[in-house]
Design a protein around this motif. Structure first.
Motif, PDB file in Angstrom:
ATOM      1  N   PHE A  59      55.022  42.580   1.062  1.00  0.00           N
ATOM      2  CA  PHE A  59      53.806  42.872   1.827  1.00  0.00           C
ATOM      3  C   PHE A  59      53.937  42.384   3.263  1.00  0.00           C
ATOM      4  O   PHE A  59      53.522  43.061   4.204  1.00  0.00           O
ATOM      5  CB  PHE A  59      52.606  42.210   1.152  1.00  0.00           C
ATOM      6  CG  PHE A  59      51.328  42.342   1.924  1.00  0.00           C
ATOM      7  CD1 PHE A  59      50.622  43.525   1.926  1.00  0.00           C
ATOM      8  CD2 PHE A  59      50.842  41.271   2.671  1.00  0.00           C
ATOM      9  CE1 PHE A  59      49.446  43.660   2.654  1.00  0.00           C
ATOM     10  CE2 PHE A  59      49.668  41.394   3.403  1.00  0.00           C
ATOM     11  CZ  PHE A  59      48.971  42.590   3.393  1.00  0.00           C
ATOM     12  N   ARG A  60      54.538  41.218   3.436  1.00  0.00           N
ATOM     13  CA  ARG A  60      54.685  40.628   4.771  1.00  0.00           C
ATOM     14  C   ARG A  60      55.580  41.492   5.662  1.00  0.00           C
ATOM     15  O   ARG A  60      55.240  41.793   6.813  1.00  0.00           O
ATOM     16  CB  ARG A  60      55.290  39.230   4.628  1.00  0.00           C
ATOM     17  CG  ARG A  60      55.564  38.506   5.944  1.00  0.00           C
ATOM     18  CD  ARG A  60      54.276  38.018   6.550  1.00  0.00           C
ATOM     19  NE  ARG A  60      54.542  37.122   7.672  1.00  0.00           N
ATOM     20  CZ  ARG A  60      54.583  37.504   8.946  1.00  0.00           C
ATOM     21  NH1 ARG A  60      54.397  38.776   9.253  1.00  0.00           N
ATOM     22  NH2 ARG A  60      54.814  36.630   9.898  1.00  0.00           N
ATOM     23  N   THR A  61      56.733  41.893   5.140  1.00  0.00           N
ATOM     24  CA  THR A  61      57.661  42.682   5.947  1.00  0.00           C
ATOM     25  C   THR A  61      57.121  44.086   6.201  1.00  0.00           C
ATOM     26  O   THR A  61      57.302  44.636   7.300  1.00  0.00           O
ATOM     27  CB  THR A  61      59.035  42.773   5.256  1.00  0.00           C
ATOM     28  OG1 THR A  61      58.864  43.219   3.897  1.00  0.00           O
ATOM     29  CG2 THR A  61      59.717  41.423   5.241  1.00  0.00           C
ATOM     30  N   ASN A  62      56.440  44.671   5.224  1.00  0.00           N
ATOM     31  CA  ASN A  62      55.869  46.002   5.434  1.00  0.00           C
ATOM     32  C   ASN A  62      54.784  45.971   6.506  1.00  0.00           C
ATOM     33  O   ASN A  62      54.694  46.877   7.342  1.00  0.00           O
ATOM     34  CB  ASN A  62      55.291  46.540   4.120  1.00  0.00           C
ATOM     35  CG  ASN A  62      56.358  47.008   3.170  1.00  0.00           C
ATOM     36  OD1 ASN A  62      57.509  47.197   3.558  1.00  0.00           O
ATOM     37  ND2 ASN A  62      55.997  47.196   1.916  1.00  0.00           N
ATOM     38  N   THR A  63      53.948  44.933   6.472  1.00  0.00           N
ATOM     39  CA  THR A  63      52.898  44.806   7.483  1.00  0.00           C
ATOM     40  C   THR A  63      53.495  44.639   8.872  1.00  0.00           C
ATOM     41  O   THR A  63      53.031  45.255   9.844  1.00  0.00           O
ATOM     42  CB  THR A  63      51.992  43.609   7.159  1.00  0.00           C
ATOM     43  OG1 THR A  63      51.427  43.777   5.859  1.00  0.00           O
ATOM     44  CG2 THR A  63      50.867  43.488   8.161  1.00  0.00           C
ATOM     45  N   LEU A  91      63.755  36.846   5.732  1.00  0.00           N
ATOM     46  CA  LEU A  91      62.728  37.876   5.668  1.00  0.00           C
ATOM     47  C   LEU A  91      61.479  37.457   6.447  1.00  0.00           C
ATOM     48  O   LEU A  91      60.860  38.266   7.149  1.00  0.00           O
ATOM     49  CB  LEU A  91      62.372  38.169   4.212  1.00  0.00           C
ATOM     50  CG  LEU A  91      63.444  38.897   3.395  1.00  0.00           C
ATOM     51  CD1 LEU A  91      63.019  38.979   1.930  1.00  0.00           C
ATOM     52  CD2 LEU A  91      63.678  40.292   3.957  1.00  0.00           C
ATOM     53  N   GLU A  92      61.110  36.192   6.331  1.00  0.00           N
ATOM     54  CA  GLU A  92      59.949  35.694   7.067  1.00  0.00           C
ATOM     55  C   GLU A  92      60.219  35.678   8.573  1.00  0.00           C
ATOM     56  O   GLU A  92      59.344  36.053   9.372  1.00  0.00           O
ATOM     57  CB  GLU A  92      59.590  34.291   6.574  1.00  0.00           C
ATOM     58  CG  GLU A  92      58.502  33.586   7.367  1.00  0.00           C
ATOM     59  CD  GLU A  92      57.163  34.278   7.315  1.00  0.00           C
ATOM     60  OE1 GLU A  92      56.305  33.965   8.160  1.00  0.00           O
ATOM     61  OE2 GLU A  92      56.973  35.163   6.443  1.00  0.00           O
ATOM     62  N   LEU A  93      61.412  35.277   8.986  1.00  0.00           N
ATOM     63  CA  LEU A  93      61.746  35.255  10.411  1.00  0.00           C
ATOM     64  C   LEU A  93      61.772  36.665  11.004  1.00  0.00           C
ATOM     65  O   LEU A  93      61.300  36.884  12.132  1.00  0.00           O
ATOM     66  CB  LEU A  93      63.104  34.583  10.622  1.00  0.00           C
ATOM     67  CG  LEU A  93      63.147  33.060  10.523  1.00  0.00           C
ATOM     68  CD1 LEU A  93      64.565  32.565  10.745  1.00  0.00           C
ATOM     69  CD2 LEU A  93      62.204  32.417  11.522  1.00  0.00           C
ATOM     70  N   ILE A  94      62.325  37.608  10.256  1.00  0.00           N
ATOM     71  CA  ILE A  94      62.359  38.992  10.737  1.00  0.00           C
ATOM     72  C   ILE A  94      60.949  39.537  10.895  1.00  0.00           C
ATOM     73  O   ILE A  94      60.626  40.210  11.885  1.00  0.00           O
ATOM     74  CB  ILE A  94      63.179  39.866   9.773  1.00  0.00           C
ATOM     75  CG1 ILE A  94      64.651  39.452   9.803  1.00  0.00           C
ATOM     76  CG2 ILE A  94      63.035  41.342  10.120  1.00  0.00           C
ATOM     77  CD1 ILE A  94      65.492  40.106   8.739  1.00  0.00           C
ATOM     78  N   ALA A  95      60.091  39.242   9.925  1.00  0.00           N
ATOM     79  CA  ALA A  95      58.700  39.696  10.011  1.00  0.00           C
ATOM     80  C   ALA A  95      57.994  39.077  11.214  1.00  0.00           C
ATOM     81  O   ALA A  95      57.234  39.758  11.917  1.00  0.00           O
ATOM     82  CB  ALA A  95      57.962  39.346   8.720  1.00  0.00           C
ATOM     83  N   GLU A  96      58.243  37.794  11.474  1.00  0.00           N
ATOM     84  CA  GLU A  96      57.632  37.133  12.633  1.00  0.00           C
ATOM     85  C   GLU A  96      58.084  37.784  13.937  1.00  0.00           C
ATOM     86  O   GLU A  96      57.308  37.908  14.884  1.00  0.00           O
ATOM     87  CB  GLU A  96      58.004  35.646  12.653  1.00  0.00           C
ATOM     88  CG  GLU A  96      57.294  34.803  11.614  1.00  0.00           C
ATOM     89  CD  GLU A  96      57.714  33.351  11.693  1.00  0.00           C
ATOM     90  OE1 GLU A  96      58.637  33.040  12.469  1.00  0.00           O
ATOM     91  OE2 GLU A  96      57.126  32.532  10.970  1.00  0.00           O
ATOM     92  N   GLU A  97      59.335  38.201  13.979  1.00  0.00           N
ATOM     93  CA  GLU A  97      59.882  38.750  15.220  1.00  0.00           C
ATOM     94  C   GLU A  97      59.350  40.141  15.517  1.00  0.00           C
ATOM     95  O   GLU A  97      59.002  40.450  16.663  1.00  0.00           O
ATOM     96  CB  GLU A  97      61.411  38.786  15.134  1.00  0.00           C
ATOM     97  CG  GLU A  97      62.081  39.276  16.400  1.00  0.00           C
ATOM     98  CD  GLU A  97      63.595  39.152  16.340  1.00  0.00           C
ATOM     99  OE1 GLU A  97      64.278  39.905  17.048  1.00  0.00           O
ATOM    100  OE2 GLU A  97      64.079  38.296  15.577  1.00  0.00           O
ATOM    101  N   ILE A  98      59.262  40.997  14.498  1.00  0.00           N
ATOM    102  CA  ILE A  98      58.897  42.395  14.761  1.00  0.00           C
ATOM    103  C   ILE A  98      57.396  42.630  14.720  1.00  0.00           C
ATOM    104  O   ILE A  98      56.948  43.721  15.105  1.00  0.00           O
ATOM    105  CB  ILE A  98      59.602  43.343  13.764  1.00  0.00           C
ATOM    106  CG1 ILE A  98      59.079  43.121  12.338  1.00  0.00           C
ATOM    107  CG2 ILE A  98      61.103  43.170  13.835  1.00  0.00           C
ATOM    108  CD1 ILE A  98      59.649  44.114  11.333  1.00  0.00           C
TER     109      ILE A  98
END
Length: 287
Positions: free
Chosen positions: A75-79, A252-259
């Motif tokens: 859910f985090r990465t999709n958002t 995965l959390e770092l990538i989501a934070e970046e994009i």
């Protein structure tokens, strides 16, 4: 934004780019590896815990929690990706709307001074918006001998949009454009402000604080408790296993934070400066 060949596998598997999460997480991975090794040593060599003990049943809890954390990360990465992709669509719309406005003005305007004004002011809007989203304070922009005085205490893209509409209104008053043409051009200029507002919505609305902090805490405590259950069955191999699990989850959390903020200067953010340059080139070709 990193440019790469999407069909090339092995070149990028063994290459650690400066935007790779491995560089960011490496110190923490070393610390977690040492921590997992100490826990493994204490359980295997010092406490001599066997696989029949209750401690070995902790792996059942980790199995259930691993399913939960995987759902949260999906859910985090999709958002985050939805925000990145929406930002890309908005800047794609800005490119198209700039072209459409330039096409209409190239046909409507007859005097060279009017054409020259819009030849420079339309690309300026894209550049100012790019700097505005990057939080770059710009009091004055110079484009080919056109002085654009901007009050950096005010909303800079709005000031440029106001200049464009003011010039359009002056053309209408001077009867250089008709009422129907004014309506058509007004819709194009209004779309600029709509795009700016949508980009600001993405920029200024991060993931809710409670959700973001909960996920980070979940990953931390999940990884910190892994050695207690798996060191019984894995022995000293628990250290690299735990480090690898941490690397996957934290990346995965770092990538989501970046994009999730696609308008910054990170390696995976949108190439807004390049898109602004493309708008400038296209407008100069049309007008």
């Amino acid at each position: 934004m990193i440019s790469y060949n999407t069909k090339d596998w092995f070149t990028y598997i063994f290459r650690f780019h400066k935007g790779d999460t491995f560089r960011v997480l490496f110190p923490v991975m070393i610390a977690i590896g040492i921590y997992a090794g100490i826990i493994g040593y204490l359980e295997v060599e010092y406490l001599k815990i066997s696989q029949k003990s209750y401690v070995s049943n902790i792996t059942v809890m980790h199995g259930m929690l691993g399913f939960v954390i995987s759902l949260l990360l999906v859910f985090r990465t999709n958002t985050a990706y939805d925000r990145w992709w929406e930002g890309r669509k908005l800047w794609g719309s800005l490119v198209n709307n700039s072209r459409n406005l330039a096409l209409k003005l190239a046909v409507i305007l007859e005097e060279e001074k009017d054409r020259n004004f819009f030849r420079k002011i339309i690309p300026i809007y894209a550049t100012i918006l790019q700097k505005h989203l990057n939080n770059v304070e710009t009091g004055q922009q110079l484009f080919d001998n056109l002085d654009l005085e901007i009050d950096h205490h005010k909303h800079k893209p709005n000031q440029v949009a106001k200049m464009m509409f003011q010039r359009i209104n002056d053309l209408y008053i001077d009867k250089k454009i008709s009422g129907n043409q004014l309506i058509i051009i007004n819709a194009e200029i209004q779309s600029f402000s709509d795009i700016c507002g949508a980009c600001e919505r993405i920029k200024n609305t991060p993931i809710p604080y409670s959700y973001s902090t909960f996920l980070k805490k979940f990953i931390f405590f999940y990884v910190m408790t892994l050695p207690f259950g798996y060191s019984v069955s894995l022995g000293y191999y628990v250290a690299p296993v735990v480090v690898f699990i941490f690397y996957v989850l934290a990346s995965l959390e770092l990538i989501a934070e970046e994009i999730e903020d696609p308008f910054g200067n990170d390696e995976n953010d949108l190439p807004t400066e390049i898109l602004a340059g493309k708008i400038k080139k296209n407008v100069e070709e049309l007008i």
